[in-house]
Design an enzyme around this catalytic site. Structure first.
Site, PDB file in Angstrom:
ATOM      1  N   GLU A 193       0.829  -1.201   0.000  1.00  0.00           N
ATOM      2  CA  GLU A 193       0.000   0.000   0.000  1.00  0.00           C
ATOM      3  C   GLU A 193       0.870   1.262   0.000  1.00  0.00           C
ATOM      4  OE1 GLU A 193      -3.157   0.296   3.008  1.00  0.00           O
ATOM      5  OE2 GLU A 193      -2.836   2.467   2.964  1.00  0.00           O
ATOM      6  N   THR A 202      -3.424   2.749   5.706  1.00  0.00           N
ATOM      7  CA  THR A 202      -4.761   2.587   6.298  1.00  0.00           C
ATOM      8  C   THR A 202      -4.818   1.586   7.452  1.00  0.00           C
ATOM      9  OG1 THR A 202      -5.237   0.884   4.661  1.00  0.00           O
ATOM     10  CG2 THR A 202      -5.978   3.115   4.144  1.00  0.00           C
TER      11      THR A 202
HETATM   12  S1  SF4 Z   1     -11.572  -1.218   4.536  1.00  0.00           S
HETATM   13 FE1  SF4 Z   1      -9.567  -0.774   5.455  1.00  0.00          FE
HETATM   14  S2  SF4 Z   1      -8.589  -2.756   5.876  1.00  0.00           S
HETATM   15 FE2  SF4 Z   1     -10.287  -3.092   4.458  1.00  0.00          FE
HETATM   16  S3  SF4 Z   1      -9.308  -3.064   2.451  1.00  0.00           S
HETATM   17 FE3  SF4 Z   1     -10.101  -1.002   2.862  1.00  0.00          FE
HETATM   18  S4  SF4 Z   1      -8.399   0.107   3.754  1.00  0.00           S
HETATM   19 FE4  SF4 Z   1      -7.884  -2.092   3.845  1.00  0.00          FE
END
Ligand code: SF4
Length: 328
Positions: free
Chosen positions: A137, A175
């Protein structure tokens, strides 16, 4: 007589965290591969692991997905899906050059961070991206504006930061980080750069923070917390760390129930159980069955949030699905 009345009480219990497991972005990414297989037929190429989970990858492989590291491994003209973690713009360019049919399963919450990076770079900010070096990411986000972004890998990375203009600096983040550790990194950055700006909205996603929040609630009551998830899953690894920081006596990450070491349970009366955002619930159910067979028959689900978010499938896939439906 109910099952609870027939089950002998052992005094051993499981605190089962909720929310746990699949988030909206993972659900969409896995469905994208499944729908693409149905629509175009096997094989479908997937650049990198669609989500960081061994079981999910194996299951999709069995259905005809082929996982590759780079676009060069995909035959010209074939279909390739980009994983939930996002890619740098050059990856789309390579796909165009090889005439690949590219489907982008990047989670919309990762795309949001890409958009922020592009916007602040266009305004000539220095961008401090808090994240783990080498994570897909982070590579994808940094690729949006390499000249403006520098990586800050946790609180210890703060001292290495240099900026052109301390009045024009913003931090963004991966994230799936630990919320608390990220706040510690930001506090240290702010002590060096008092005018550091924050992202317009949280970059650590709802699923990551919700899973950490519930683990914090249960951790201090647990002799051991078991997190179901893979070692390359950032949010799963963070859950073990959060559990230990919040008072769990021990914490372990397992992909499957059979990886549990019975010595972890010796003397334990309360086991905490959760799973990362890329983990299907059947793996958690297998752990529950494993624990029940060892006397942990009382299961209390501890719920701190109800998640209802869903994301629609990528546009390019939906368009082809609609066209196929119209053809009958
Ligand atoms: S909701 Fe959060 S953990 Fe799930 S794929 Fe998206 S960024 Fe990643």
């Amino acid at each position: 007589m109910t099952q609870a009345e027939t089950t002998p009480r052992t005094g051993k219990r499981v605190l089962l965290a909720k929310p746990r497991g699949y988030c909206a972005g993972v659900d969409r990414a896995v469905q994208t591969v499944e729908e693409a297989l149905k629509l175009y037929g096997a094989p479908i190429y997937v650049r990198k692991q669609i989500v960081h989970n061994k079981h999910v990858v194996r299951t999709l492989e069995a259905k005809g997905a082929i996982f590759v590291e780079e676009n060069e491994e995909v035959p010209e003209g074939a279909t390739v899906i980009f994983s939930a973690h996002g890619v740098a713009p050059e990856v789309y360019e390579q796909a165009r050059e090889r005439s690949l049919r590219a489907i982008d399963a990047t989670c919309p919450l990762v795309t949001k961070v890409h958009q922020e990076a592009k916007r602040f770079a266009a305004e000539d900010y220095d961008i401090l991206l808090i994240g783990h070096e080498g994570h897909e990411e982070v590579i994808g986000t940094a690729g949006e504006a390499p000249a403006h972004i520098q990586l800050v890998d946790g609180p210890d990375g703060v001292d290495k930061v240099t900026v052109r203009d301390p009045n024009k600096v913003v931090w963004l983040s991966q994230t799936t980080l630990s919320v608390d550790e990220t706040m510690e990194t930001v506090a240290r950055l702010k002590s060096r750069l008092p005018l550091l700006q924050s992202p317009p909205s949280d970059d650590i996603c709802y699923a990551t923070s919700n899973r950490q929040h519930v683990v914090k609630e249960i951790a201090s009551e647990c002799d051991v917390v078991i997190v179901v998830g893979s070692r390359n899953s950032s949010n799963s690894v963070r859950l073990v760390e959060v559990a230990l920081d919040a008072g769990a006596r021990a914490g372990h990450l397992v992909d499957f129930a059979h990886e549990i070491d019975d010595t972890w349970l010796v003397g334990a009366t309360t086991v905490g159980l959760t799973s990362g955002a890329s983990v299907p619930d059947e793996l958690v159910q297998e752990v529950l069955a494993y624990l029940a067979a060892r006397g942990f028959t009382d299961v209390d689900e501890v719920v701190t949030a109800n998640e209802r978010l869903t994301f629609s499938l990528p546009q390019e896939l939906k368009r082809d699905m609609k066209a196929a439906a119209a053809r009958g």
